[in-house]
Motif scaffolding. Structure first.
Motif, PDB file in Angstrom:
ATOM      1  N   PRO A 142       0.838  -1.206   0.000  1.00  0.00           N
ATOM      2  CA  PRO A 142       0.000   0.000   0.000  1.00  0.00           C
ATOM      3  C   PRO A 142       0.869   1.251   0.000  1.00  0.00           C
ATOM      4  O   PRO A 142       1.943   1.277   0.601  1.00  0.00           O
ATOM      5  CB  PRO A 142      -0.783  -0.128   1.314  1.00  0.00           C
ATOM      6  CG  PRO A 142       0.107  -0.933   2.201  1.00  0.00           C
ATOM      7  CD  PRO A 142       0.852  -1.882   1.312  1.00  0.00           C
ATOM      8  N   ALA A 143       0.401   2.287  -0.671  1.00  0.00           N
ATOM      9  CA  ALA A 143       1.134   3.552  -0.690  1.00  0.00           C
ATOM     10  C   ALA A 143       0.760   4.382   0.540  1.00  0.00           C
ATOM     11  O   ALA A 143      -0.408   4.430   0.932  1.00  0.00           O
ATOM     12  CB  ALA A 143       0.818   4.328  -1.964  1.00  0.00           C
ATOM     13  N   SER A 144       1.739   5.018   1.155  1.00  0.00           N
ATOM     14  CA  SER A 144       1.464   5.913   2.273  1.00  0.00           C
ATOM     15  C   SER A 144       0.758   7.165   1.746  1.00  0.00           C
ATOM     16  O   SER A 144       0.767   7.441   0.539  1.00  0.00           O
ATOM     17  CB  SER A 144       2.773   6.322   2.963  1.00  0.00           C
ATOM     18  OG  SER A 144       3.554   7.122   2.087  1.00  0.00           O
ATOM     19  N   THR A 145       0.150   7.926   2.646  1.00  0.00           N
ATOM     20  CA  THR A 145      -0.542   9.153   2.227  1.00  0.00           C
ATOM     21  C   THR A 145       0.424  10.100   1.529  1.00  0.00           C
ATOM     22  O   THR A 145       0.122  10.654   0.470  1.00  0.00           O
ATOM     23  CB  THR A 145      -1.161   9.855   3.448  1.00  0.00           C
ATOM     24  OG1 THR A 145      -2.064   8.959   4.089  1.00  0.00           O
ATOM     25  CG2 THR A 145      -1.913  11.111   3.021  1.00  0.00           C
ATOM     26  N   GLU A 146       1.611  10.282   2.126  1.00  0.00           N
ATOM     27  CA  GLU A 146       2.591  11.193   1.542  1.00  0.00           C
ATOM     28  C   GLU A 146       2.998  10.736   0.152  1.00  0.00           C
ATOM     29  O   GLU A 146       3.124  11.549  -0.776  1.00  0.00           O
ATOM     30  CB  GLU A 146       3.826  11.284   2.450  1.00  0.00           C
ATOM     31  CG  GLU A 146       3.615  12.074   3.730  1.00  0.00           C
ATOM     32  CD  GLU A 146       2.847  11.279   4.777  1.00  0.00           C
ATOM     33  OE1 GLU A 146       2.618  10.064   4.568  1.00  0.00           O
ATOM     34  OE2 GLU A 146       2.455  11.879   5.790  1.00  0.00           O
ATOM     35  N   GLN A 147       3.196   9.431  -0.009  1.00  0.00           N
ATOM     36  CA  GLN A 147       3.602   8.921  -1.319  1.00  0.00           C
ATOM     37  C   GLN A 147       2.459   8.988  -2.318  1.00  0.00           C
ATOM     38  O   GLN A 147       2.677   9.198  -3.516  1.00  0.00           O
ATOM     39  CB  GLN A 147       4.115   7.480  -1.188  1.00  0.00           C
ATOM     40  CG  GLN A 147       5.391   7.365  -0.375  1.00  0.00           C
ATOM     41  CD  GLN A 147       6.490   8.274  -0.876  1.00  0.00           C
ATOM     42  OE1 GLN A 147       6.776   8.320  -2.073  1.00  0.00           O
ATOM     43  NE2 GLN A 147       7.120   9.011   0.035  1.00  0.00           N
ATOM     44  N   SER A 148       1.233   8.854  -1.853  1.00  0.00           N
ATOM     45  CA  SER A 148       0.084   9.001  -2.744  1.00  0.00           C
ATOM     46  C   SER A 148      -0.009  10.431  -3.266  1.00  0.00           C
ATOM     47  O   SER A 148      -0.304  10.668  -4.442  1.00  0.00           O
ATOM     48  CB  SER A 148      -1.209   8.618  -2.020  1.00  0.00           C
ATOM     49  OG  SER A 148      -1.234   7.236  -1.720  1.00  0.00           O
ATOM     50  N   VAL A 149       0.250  11.395  -2.390  1.00  0.00           N
ATOM     51  CA  VAL A 149       0.249  12.798  -2.820  1.00  0.00           C
ATOM     52  C   VAL A 149       1.406  13.052  -3.777  1.00  0.00           C
ATOM     53  O   VAL A 149       1.267  13.805  -4.753  1.00  0.00           O
ATOM     54  CB  VAL A 149       0.325  13.734  -1.590  1.00  0.00           C
ATOM     55  CG1 VAL A 149       0.558  15.179  -2.012  1.00  0.00           C
ATOM     56  CG2 VAL A 149      -0.967  13.634  -0.782  1.00  0.00           C
ATOM     57  N   PHE A 150       2.541  12.421  -3.519  1.00  0.00           N
ATOM     58  CA  PHE A 150       3.680  12.503  -4.434  1.00  0.00           C
ATOM     59  C   PHE A 150       3.267  12.013  -5.825  1.00  0.00           C
ATOM     60  O   PHE A 150       3.549  12.641  -6.848  1.00  0.00           O
ATOM     61  CB  PHE A 150       4.810  11.642  -3.876  1.00  0.00           C
ATOM     62  CG  PHE A 150       6.178  12.033  -4.324  1.00  0.00           C
ATOM     63  CD1 PHE A 150       6.921  12.946  -3.608  1.00  0.00           C
ATOM     64  CD2 PHE A 150       6.735  11.486  -5.473  1.00  0.00           C
ATOM     65  CE1 PHE A 150       8.197  13.308  -4.003  1.00  0.00           C
ATOM     66  CE2 PHE A 150       7.998  11.844  -5.883  1.00  0.00           C
ATOM     67  CZ  PHE A 150       8.737  12.757  -5.147  1.00  0.00           C
ATOM     68  N   LYS A 151       2.571  10.876  -5.847  1.00  0.00           N
ATOM     69  CA  LYS A 151       2.097  10.306  -7.108  1.00  0.00           C
ATOM     70  C   LYS A 151       1.025  11.194  -7.735  1.00  0.00           C
ATOM     71  O   LYS A 151       0.968  11.350  -8.967  1.00  0.00           O
ATOM     72  CB  LYS A 151       1.536   8.903  -6.841  1.00  0.00           C
ATOM     73  CG  LYS A 151       1.047   8.158  -8.077  1.00  0.00           C
ATOM     74  CD  LYS A 151       2.189   7.772  -8.993  1.00  0.00           C
ATOM     75  CE  LYS A 151       1.707   6.894 -10.124  1.00  0.00           C
ATOM     76  NZ  LYS A 151       2.787   6.623 -11.109  1.00  0.00           N
ATOM     77  N   LEU A 152       0.199  11.778  -6.903  1.00  0.00           N
ATOM     78  CA  LEU A 152      -0.843  12.692  -7.377  1.00  0.00           C
ATOM     79  C   LEU A 152      -0.218  13.843  -8.149  1.00  0.00           C
ATOM     80  O   LEU A 152      -0.670  14.207  -9.242  1.00  0.00           O
ATOM     81  CB  LEU A 152      -1.618  13.221  -6.166  1.00  0.00           C
ATOM     82  CG  LEU A 152      -2.961  13.899  -6.396  1.00  0.00           C
ATOM     83  CD1 LEU A 152      -3.964  12.946  -7.002  1.00  0.00           C
ATOM     84  CD2 LEU A 152      -3.494  14.435  -5.063  1.00  0.00           C
ATOM     85  N   THR A 153       0.833  14.424  -7.597  1.00  0.00           N
ATOM     86  CA  THR A 153       1.541  15.515  -8.265  1.00  0.00           C
ATOM     87  C   THR A 153       2.139  15.048  -9.584  1.00  0.00           C
ATOM     88  O   THR A 153       2.124  15.770 -10.580  1.00  0.00           O
ATOM     89  CB  THR A 153       2.658  16.051  -7.344  1.00  0.00           C
ATOM     90  OG1 THR A 153       2.137  16.280  -6.046  1.00  0.00           O
ATOM     91  CG2 THR A 153       3.233  17.343  -7.886  1.00  0.00           C
TER      92      THR A 153
END
Length: 343
Positions: free
Chosen positions: A213-224
């Motif tokens: 699973p992706a962490s919240t911070e890494q999900s936002v990184f991916k979002l960007t």
């Protein structure tokens, strides 16, 4: 001394009477201390032979009294001292007295049966202190800095190889994108993937997507990253997944602000000729994160990044004052930013 040299000395049976371990890469520091303990102490003797102190609670006199006492029923002992004031620049507690001159005397004539380790979880030591200078002269200071991006990827691959598995390069990249640069978290996820792959198996990127699973911070990184690549549909899908995980839009907005602000800083530092490693030091990021951020920043001009940050500031204000419905407001930001492109 860099931690690899300290490990080599351990393997060669060269153990110093004291170490000052400092740095922000706690996984590597803990690994070194565990190896040191394994070289000094039999597993069944650990309770008697390993003593722990903290300079926030124990004075140097108490620590040195233990260091100068012969070990009981074991040939040697290991004293671990968590420190932020004796070797670093932290403030002394009024309740705890430290006498650095006594510690300096001990370091000049240490006990053969004791290994004294100061664990300093800070990026730097206080170079003005005589203790630091003396320890450096004795080559007893060990640095534990975050690994550069390429070395971190090689470390992931080596961990899999050490257990007779192979991890494909795209799988390494996906793992780092999902977990980030925390080596402790990476180790746990690699071990899980190793079990999944089976003896002599291969770990592919799809296994990482399925199991990690992706962490919240890494999900936002991916979002960007998806916004930068003009993949608005994927950005929205990520956002909806985060909402299902009950992530707060205001928190996500704050993480996006940090991400875009760092991208702006990276872009400016890049113009000044900074390498990703140097950028990481300036921004307090892991070198791998700085490398990926530099790649993302190429898709945006300085003007666009500034405009995005202005829009995020307006969105944040609107959310907190109740003028903008939080979930819809962030969704509209993603739609508008993604449709406008990066330049």
């Amino acid at each position: 001394m860099e931690y690899r040299m300290a490990l080599k000395e351990l393997r060669d049976g060269k153990i110093k009477p004291y170490y000052i371990c400092f740095g922000t890469e706690t996984y590597l520091m803990n690994d070194f201390i565990e190896r040191l303990a394994g070289s000094l102490v039999e597993p069944e003797h650990r309770d008697m032979a390993i003593i722990r102190f903290s300079t926030s609670e124990n004075g140097t006199d108490e620590i040195l009294e233990e260091a100068q006492t012969l070990p009981f029923l074991v040939p040697s002992k290991l004293i671990l001292v968590r420190d932020s004031v004796v070797f670093a620049a932290g403030r002394d507690s009024a309740k705890v007295e430290h006498r650095p001159e006594r510690l300096l005397e001990y370091m000049s004539a240490p006990m053969d049966s004791t290994v004294l380790v100061f664990v300093v979880p800070h990026e730097k030591l206080d170079e003005r202190k005589k203790l630091v200078k003396y320890a450096k002269d004795k080559d007893a200071v060990v640095s534990f800095a975050p690994l550069p991006a390429e070395e971190l990827m090689q470390w992931v691959a080596r961990r899999a190889e050490s257990r007779n598995r192979r991890i494909e390069p795209p799988a390494v990249e996906e793992l780092l994108r999902r977990v980030g640069s925390d080596m402790g978290a990476l180790a746990a996820e690699i071990d899980k993937l190793i079990l999944y792959a089976g003896e002599a198996g291969t770990i592919a990127a799809d296994a990482v997507v399925q199991l990690v699973p992706a962490s919240t911070e890494q999900s936002v990184f991916k979002l960007t990253e998806e916004i930068a690549a003009l993949r608005t549909d994927r950005a929205l899908a990520l956002y909806y997944d985060l909402l299902k995980q009950r992530e707060e839009p205001i928190k996500l907005t704050a993480l996006l602000v940090r991400q875009f602000r760092n991208m702006l800083f990276v872009k400016e530092l890049g113009k000044q000729g900074y390498t990703p490693q140097q950028m990481a030091g300036q921004l307090g990021l892991h070198p791998y994160a700085a490398k990926i951020m530099a790649e993302q920043a190429r898709s945006f001009s300085v003007e666009r990044l500034t405009a995005v940050l202005d829009r995020l500031a307006e969105l944040d204000y609107g959310m907190k004052t109740g003028r903008v419905e939080k979930t819809l407001g962030l969704e509209m930001f993603l739609l508008k930013t993604g449709s406008e492109g990066g330049q």
